[in-house]
Write an enzyme that holds these catalytic residues in place. Structure first.
Site, mmCIF file in Angstrom:
data_model
loop_
_atom_site.group_PDB
_atom_site.id
_atom_site.type_symbol
_atom_site.label_atom_id
_atom_site.label_comp_id
_atom_site.label_asym_id
_atom_site.label_seq_id
_atom_site.Cartn_x
_atom_site.Cartn_y
_atom_site.Cartn_z
ATOM 1 N N PHE A 1 -119.000 57.523 0.302
ATOM 2 C CA PHE A 1 -118.122 57.587 -0.875
ATOM 3 C C PHE A 1 -118.393 58.869 -1.634
ATOM 4 C CE2 PHE A 1 -117.626 57.270 -5.465
ATOM 5 C CZ PHE A 1 -116.283 56.969 -5.539
ATOM 6 N N TRP A 2 -117.297 59.591 -1.978
ATOM 7 C CA TRP A 2 -117.401 60.782 -2.837
ATOM 8 C C TRP A 2 -116.285 60.699 -3.860
ATOM 9 C CZ3 TRP A 2 -116.094 66.559 -1.583
ATOM 10 C CH2 TRP A 2 -116.745 67.390 -2.504
ATOM 11 N N GLY B 1 -128.120 55.911 -13.434
ATOM 12 C CA GLY B 1 -126.908 55.676 -14.227
ATOM 13 C C GLY B 1 -125.898 54.851 -13.454
ATOM 14 N N TYR C 1 -123.647 57.021 -0.961
ATOM 15 C CA TYR C 1 -122.949 57.862 -1.950
ATOM 16 C C TYR C 1 -123.871 58.911 -2.548
ATOM 17 C CZ TYR C 1 -125.161 55.371 -5.850
ATOM 18 O OH TYR C 1 -126.081 54.862 -6.744
ATOM 19 N N GLY C 2 -125.108 59.025 -2.057
ATOM 20 C CA GLY C 2 -126.023 60.021 -2.602
ATOM 21 C C GLY C 2 -127.065 60.395 -1.571
ATOM 22 N N TYR D 1 -124.762 71.288 -2.433
ATOM 23 C CA TYR D 1 -123.781 70.260 -2.815
ATOM 24 C C TYR D 1 -122.431 70.504 -2.150
ATOM 25 C CZ TYR D 1 -121.210 66.902 -5.568
ATOM 26 O OH TYR D 1 -120.446 65.830 -5.944
ATOM 27 N N ASN E 1 -132.101 51.787 -10.907
ATOM 28 C CA ASN E 1 -132.252 52.121 -12.328
ATOM 29 C C ASN E 1 -131.512 53.401 -12.697
ATOM 30 O OD1 ASN E 1 -134.202 53.569 -10.708
ATOM 31 N ND2 ASN E 1 -135.070 54.345 -12.600
HETATM 32 N N1 LIG Z 1 -120.753 60.220 -4.287
HETATM 33 C C1 LIG Z 1 -120.395 60.374 -5.550
HETATM 34 O O1 LIG Z 1 -119.242 60.640 -5.879
HETATM 35 C C2 LIG Z 1 -121.453 60.205 -6.604
HETATM 36 C C3 LIG Z 1 -121.108 59.983 -7.941
HETATM 37 C C4 LIG Z 1 -122.136 59.766 -8.874
HETATM 38 C C5 LIG Z 1 -123.463 59.844 -8.482
HETATM 39 N N2 LIG Z 1 -123.726 60.094 -7.176
HETATM 40 C C6 LIG Z 1 -125.110 60.128 -6.688
HETATM 41 O O2 LIG Z 1 -125.723 58.941 -7.095
HETATM 42 C C7 LIG Z 1 -127.118 59.136 -7.229
HETATM 43 C C8 LIG Z 1 -127.543 58.619 -8.599
HETATM 44 O O3 LIG Z 1 -126.908 59.422 -9.587
HETATM 45 P P1 LIG Z 1 -127.113 59.076 -11.125
HETATM 46 O O4 LIG Z 1 -126.407 60.072 -11.956
HETATM 47 O O5 LIG Z 1 -126.791 57.640 -11.312
HETATM 48 O O6 LIG Z 1 -128.718 59.282 -11.232
HETATM 49 P P2 LIG Z 1 -129.663 59.358 -12.506
HETATM 50 O O7 LIG Z 1 -129.176 58.416 -13.549
HETATM 51 O O8 LIG Z 1 -129.851 60.780 -12.870
HETATM 52 O O9 LIG Z 1 -131.032 58.764 -11.927
HETATM 53 C C9 LIG Z 1 -131.662 59.335 -10.811
HETATM 54 C C10 LIG Z 1 -132.184 58.196 -9.948
HETATM 55 O O10 LIG Z 1 -132.599 58.690 -8.692
HETATM 56 C C11 LIG Z 1 -133.861 58.111 -8.348
HETATM 57 N N3 LIG Z 1 -134.468 59.004 -7.376
HETATM 58 C C12 LIG Z 1 -134.647 60.343 -7.461
HETATM 59 N N4 LIG Z 1 -135.194 60.830 -6.331
HETATM 60 C C13 LIG Z 1 -135.362 59.759 -5.502
HETATM 61 C C14 LIG Z 1 -135.873 59.608 -4.189
HETATM 62 N N5 LIG Z 1 -136.335 60.661 -3.494
HETATM 63 N N6 LIG Z 1 -135.904 58.372 -3.665
HETATM 64 C C15 LIG Z 1 -135.455 57.306 -4.357
HETATM 65 N N7 LIG Z 1 -134.942 57.390 -5.600
HETATM 66 C C16 LIG Z 1 -134.906 58.609 -6.159
HETATM 67 C C17 LIG Z 1 -134.553 57.992 -9.694
HETATM 68 O O11 LIG Z 1 -135.652 57.118 -9.596
HETATM 69 P P3 LIG Z 1 -136.896 57.234 -10.633
HETATM 70 O O12 LIG Z 1 -136.358 56.727 -11.952
HETATM 71 O O13 LIG Z 1 -137.922 56.344 -10.044
HETATM 72 O O14 LIG Z 1 -137.284 58.689 -10.694
HETATM 73 C C18 LIG Z 1 -133.387 57.461 -10.520
HETATM 74 O O15 LIG Z 1 -133.195 56.087 -10.264
HETATM 75 C C19 LIG Z 1 -127.339 60.631 -7.033
HETATM 76 O O16 LIG Z 1 -127.683 60.864 -5.706
HETATM 77 C C20 LIG Z 1 -125.961 61.220 -7.295
HETATM 78 O O17 LIG Z 1 -125.756 62.463 -6.676
HETATM 79 C C21 LIG Z 1 -122.772 60.280 -6.236
#
Ligand SMILES: NC(=O)c1ccc[n+]([C@@H]2O[C@H](COP(=O)([O-])OP(=O)(O)OC[C@H]3O[C@@H](n4cnc5c(N)ncnc54)[C@H](OP(=O)(O)O)[C@@H]3O)[C@@H](O)[C@H]2O)c1
Length: 329
Positions: free
Chosen positions: A263-264, A153, A238-239, A53, A151
């Site tokens: 975006f971070w 968060g 962003y991910g 990370y 789907n």
């Molecule tokens: N850049 C930033 O500042 C920032 C801020 C917040 C979050 N994020 C990123 O945003 C993303 C989502 O975070 P979250 O907290 O919203 O997630 P979350 O609610 O924990 O849900 C995880 C999601 O990722 C999907 N997923 C996991 N592995 C995958 C893959 N290999 N291919 C496609 N989909 C996959 C899951 O799908 P299933 O339900 O089908 O398993 C689910 O929709 C993460 O990458 C996180 O690091 C980035």
């Protein structure tokens, strides 16, 4: 005081350990202590435990955690804007501990009467969704936005926020059975990812404008979104859920002027005046309070079961976030 800590990088549930640490003591002048109530386990926490990370490796041992919620335990001299008992966001990083001592200016009182589970997730996902929608292209009402991991968060917040301002969303998922629940919270279209995604998107939006794509996955998934946006459109990554570098074909960058941005949230904090940060969080907390925003929760584990909680958070196909609580004796 209990805390969750890791001393080496590896499989998240293998490296996370429950430890007993000294209490941080009374707050000094300008400080507060906070008793933690709840924190979520986010994908970024799992990447952090794996040593994948951010831009630099953290020094070990480290207490992970970028967010959560707790109550002020005590305030030091000169602190008047919060008082013992006020619910506040846990200052991060290092939120996965029972008691935190922090500068008082890092916290402000949250509204009472709001589900603490929702407030525990306020800092990261709702703000990310809001900023992804507003900081790049700012699409106009009736235009389309496409996102993958819809789907998640962040994705579910984005669906609700987009609908409020009249934007239509194409929501890409990897499980077809999610369509009804995403439509129920306001998704216009729900499609499963695949090589013909752009053709199916063109049919779904029937000539509408699609200037913005939001990518949480990376790898070839970025390319599939890039293929969907209009000429001159923007993909914001962003991910890195796939663990792969973003791919965008020259047919899109060179011949169609499609841009890839990143975006971070942590970077946004570093660049944004505190008043603007505070205003955004007051607005988002109000939305969590009245239900305009909500993030599904699949399970809440006590801190003593942190290894199980982390293993659960790493599982595919969850119906919501995994939270961890600090039970009071
Ligand atoms: N850049 C930033 O500042 C920032 C801020 C917040 C979050 N994020 C990123 O945003 C993303 C989502 O975070 P979250 O907290 O919203 O997630 P979350 O609610 O924990 O849900 C995880 C999601 O990722 C999907 N997923 C996991 N592995 C995958 C893959 N290999 N291919 C496609 N989909 C996959 C899951 O799908 P299933 O339900 O089908 O398993 C689910 O929709 C993460 O990458 C996180 O690091 C980035």
């Amino acid at each position: 005081m209990l805390a969750a800590q890791f001393s080496s990088f590896g499989r998240p549930d293998a490296v996370i350990e429950l430890v007993e640490l000294p209490d941080p003591g009374e707050p000094g002048s300008g400080e507060v202590t906070i008793d933690a109530e709840l924190f979520p386990i986010n994908p970024a926490d799992l990447l952090n435990l794996e040593g994948r990370y951010g831009t630099a490796q953290p020094t070990l041992p480290q207490i992970p955690g970028a967010e959560g919620v707790g109550r002020v335990a005590a305030v030091g001299a000169g602190v008047s804007h919060v008082k013992p008992g006020d619910r506040v966001l846990l200052p991060g990083p290092g939120a996965w501990r029972a008691r935190i001592k922090a500068p008082a200016k890092a916290v402000s009182a949250l509204p009472e009467g709001v589900d603490p589970k929702q407030l525990a997730m306020l800092r990261v996902n709702p703000a990310t969704a809001w900023l992804l929608l507003h900081e790049y292209v700012a699409p106009k009402p009736a235009q389309w936005v496409i996102q993958n991991a819809a789907n998640s968060g962040v994705g579910s917040c984005l669906i609700r926020l987009a609908r409020e301002i009249g934007l239509k969303t194409v929501n890409v998922v990897r499980r077809a059975e999610l369509a009804d629940e995403l439509r129920a919270i306001g998704a216009d279209e729900v499609l499963t990812d695949g090589p013909d995604l752009d053709e199916r998107v063109r049919t779904a939006i029937a000539g509408g404008a699609l200037p913005l794509a939001i990518d949480a996955v990376g790898g070839s998934a970025t390319q599939r979104l890039a293929r969907c946006v209009d000429d001159g459109g923007t993909v914001v990554n962003y991910g890195a859920l796939s663990g792969e570098a973003c791919m965008v074909d020259v047919r899109d960058t060179l011949f169609r002027d499609v841009s890839l941005r990143g975006f971070w949230l942590r970077r946004w904090f570093g660049q944004t005046p505190p008043e603007r940060v505070g205003a955004l969080y007051r607005d988002l907390a109000a939305r969590l309070g009245d239900g305009r925003l909500a993030i599904d929760v699949e399970a809440v584990y006590p801190i003593r079961r942190i290894k199980e909680a982390v293993a659960h958070a790493a599982r595919a196909g969850r119906k919501g976030k995994i939270l961890v609580s600090f039970d009071k004796p």
